[in-house]
Design an enzyme around this catalytic site. Structure first.
Site, PDB file in Angstrom:
ATOM      1  CG  ASP A  63      -2.059   0.970   1.117  1.00 46.57           C
ATOM      2  OD1 ASP A  63      -2.438   1.313  -0.028  1.00 46.57           O
ATOM      3  OD2 ASP A  63      -2.564   1.419   2.164  1.00 46.57           O
ATOM      4  CG  HIS A  96      -0.302   2.154  -9.222  1.00 44.47           C
ATOM      5  ND1 HIS A  96      -0.456   1.762  -7.917  1.00 44.47           N
ATOM      6  CD2 HIS A  96      -1.427   2.870  -9.529  1.00 44.47           C
ATOM      7  CE1 HIS A  96      -1.620   2.220  -7.448  1.00 44.47           C
ATOM      8  NE2 HIS A  96      -2.221   2.901  -8.405  1.00 44.47           N
ATOM      9  CG  LEU A 124       9.116 -17.123  -3.677  1.00 49.64           C
ATOM     10  CD1 LEU A 124       8.929 -17.188  -2.167  1.00 49.64           C
ATOM     11  CD2 LEU A 124       9.541 -15.715  -4.082  1.00 49.64           C
TER      12      LEU A 124
HETATM   13  C1  IPE Z   1      -5.371  -2.690  -0.034  1.00 42.78           C
HETATM   14  O1  IPE Z   1      -5.060  -1.357  -0.239  1.00 42.78           O
HETATM   15  C2  IPE Z   1      -5.393  -3.410  -1.341  1.00 42.78           C
HETATM   16  C3  IPE Z   1      -4.102  -3.570  -2.022  1.00 42.78           C
HETATM   17  C4  IPE Z   1      -2.945  -3.174  -1.586  1.00 42.78           C
HETATM   18  C5  IPE Z   1      -4.172  -4.243  -3.281  1.00 42.78           C
HETATM   19  P1  IPE Z   1      -6.217  -0.250  -0.355  1.00 42.78           P
HETATM   20  O2  IPE Z   1      -5.533   1.048  -0.579  1.00 42.78           O
HETATM   21  O3  IPE Z   1      -7.206  -0.659  -1.380  1.00 42.78           O
HETATM   22  O4  IPE Z   1      -6.897  -0.321   1.076  1.00 42.78           O
HETATM   23  P2  IPE Z   1      -7.771   0.749   1.855  1.00 42.78           P
HETATM   24  O5  IPE Z   1      -8.823   1.228   0.907  1.00 42.78           O
HETATM   25  O6  IPE Z   1      -6.863   1.861   2.252  1.00 42.78           O
HETATM   26  O7  IPE Z   1      -8.312   0.011   3.034  1.00 42.78           O
HETATM   27  C1  IPE Z   2      -1.595   0.200  -3.300  1.00 42.34           C
HETATM   28  O1  IPE Z   2      -1.373   1.552  -3.335  1.00 42.34           O
HETATM   29  C2  IPE Z   2      -1.803  -0.405  -4.670  1.00 42.34           C
HETATM   30  C3  IPE Z   2      -3.185  -0.780  -4.967  1.00 42.34           C
HETATM   31  C4  IPE Z   2      -4.191  -0.741  -4.127  1.00 42.34           C
HETATM   32  C5  IPE Z   2      -3.454  -1.208  -6.321  1.00 42.34           C
HETATM   33  P1  IPE Z   2      -2.586   2.590  -3.347  1.00 42.34           P
HETATM   34  O2  IPE Z   2      -2.957   2.836  -4.775  1.00 42.34           O
HETATM   35  O3  IPE Z   2      -3.694   2.135  -2.481  1.00 42.34           O
HETATM   36  O4  IPE Z   2      -1.899   3.876  -2.762  1.00 42.34           O
HETATM   37  P2  IPE Z   2      -2.483   4.854  -1.657  1.00 42.34           P
HETATM   38  O5  IPE Z   2      -2.839   4.002  -0.475  1.00 42.34           O
HETATM   39  O6  IPE Z   2      -3.662   5.529  -2.243  1.00 42.34           O
HETATM   40  O7  IPE Z   2      -1.345   5.769  -1.363  1.00 42.34           O
HETATM   41 MG    MG Z   3      -4.121   2.391  -0.498  1.00 37.26          MG
END
Ligand code: IPE
Ligand code: IPE
Ligand code: MG
Length: 272
Positions: free
Chosen positions: A45, A62, A156
């Site tokens: 995240d 990303h 792995l």
């Molecule tokens: C969790 O992250 C999902 C992934 C990392 C794929 P999110 O950014 O979607 O989670 P929330 O919305 O902050 O809970």
């Molecule tokens: C995690 O990073 C990746 C996915 C959920 C695909 P985020 O896109 O949720 O990034 P933040 O949490 O908004 O910074």
């Molecule tokens: Mg996120």
């Protein structure tokens, strides 16, 4: 005099810097290779916020996140970890703005295409959990090919959680159990935890011993809710693009310094 003073400052700076690098890099040697977690799961995240902090578009984060994936896969392989599950896209992430979803799907296709030769070199077997039928056809094709091309690797196992959520997984499991009972393949009285586990997407994958979430949030966001029952949770403020194998080693080291009690007392565990 002035030059001397500057020299001193520079030399002190260099030494402090070397010390910091060492502090960050020293964890691999400290890890007890006989007590490794068999399975590490990661909620990757913070990509969006990482990019936005730099005045960039969320997709920029990303793209940079892929380097962290590469580093962490490499690190897990170096240690000899059995399973690494990466939460790449949740069921709920489909509700993000269309440009972001499309960009993420394109990145997925590109990355898999590019990385499969390296996965094969590193003896990494790819697996996917999640509702693949939701993915665009090209992503499905690419994924299925990658699964086939890496299926005989014995190092792995890299599990990608894609279009995955725990509640989706449990809903599917309950539906399939109900169907098998209806068809006479299963007896309702025989349904127990081990039956349920056979209907989850993680069948044949041990429960994670360590779950890492980057990005500073302290929640599990619909990830492996059943499987995380006794997992050690590790939260870090590092956003995913800033995470790498050294930080993974640090998390493994910290995991090894925890006492896992599974409901028992500390004395019971230590006197085993
Ligand atoms: C969790 O992250 C999902 C992934 C990392 C794929 P999110 O950014 O979607 O989670 P929330 O919305 O902050 O809970
Ligand atoms: C995690 O990073 C990746 C996915 C959920 C695909 P985020 O896109 O949720 O990034 P933040 O949490 O908004 O910074
Ligand atoms: Mg996120």
């Amino acid at each position: 005099m002035k030059t001397d003073g500057n020299k001193k400052i520079i030399s002190l700076h260099l030494r402090t810097h070397a010390f910091c690098v060492k502090m960050d890099n020293g964890y691999k040697e400290k890890i007890d290779l006989t007590k490794l977690p068999r399975h590490i799961a990661i909620i990757m995240d913070g990509n969006g916020r990482w990019a936005q902090e730099k005045g960039e578009d969320r997709l920029y984060g990303h793209y940079h996140g892929v380097n962290s994936v590469r580093s962490v896969v490499e690190g897990a392989s170096e240690l000899g970890i059995g399973y690494l599950t990466l939460y790449a896209f949740s069921t709920e992430n489909w509700d993000r703005p269309m440009e972001e979803v499309t960009g993420l799907m394109e990145l997925l296709v590109q990355t898999i295409r590019k990385e499969v030769p390296q996965l094969n070199k590193d003896n990494v077997r790819l697996k996917v959990i999640g509702d693949l039928s939701m993915l665009p056809p090209e992503a499905q094709r690419e994924m299925n090919e990658a699964l086939k091309e890496t299926e005989n690797n014995t190092g792995l196992t890299l599990v990608l959680a894609l279009s995955y959520s725990s509640r989706w997984e449990l809903e599917k499991a309950v539906q399939n159990i109900a169907m098998d009972i209806q068809n006479g393949k299963l007896n309702a009285d025989d349904v127990n935890q081990s039956t349920l586990e056979k209907y989850l997407s993680t069948v044949d994958i041990p429960d994670p011993e360590l779950m890492i979430r980057t990005g500073g949030e302290h929640r599990v966001s619909n990830f492996l809710l059943y499987q995380l029952a006794y997992t050690e949770l590790y939260f870090t403020n590092d956003k995913w693009p800033d995470f790498d194998k050294e930080k993974l080693f640090k998390a493994v080291w910290e995991y090894q310094n925890r006492e896992r009690r599974f409901g028992k007392t500390g004395e019971q565990i230590r006197n085993k």
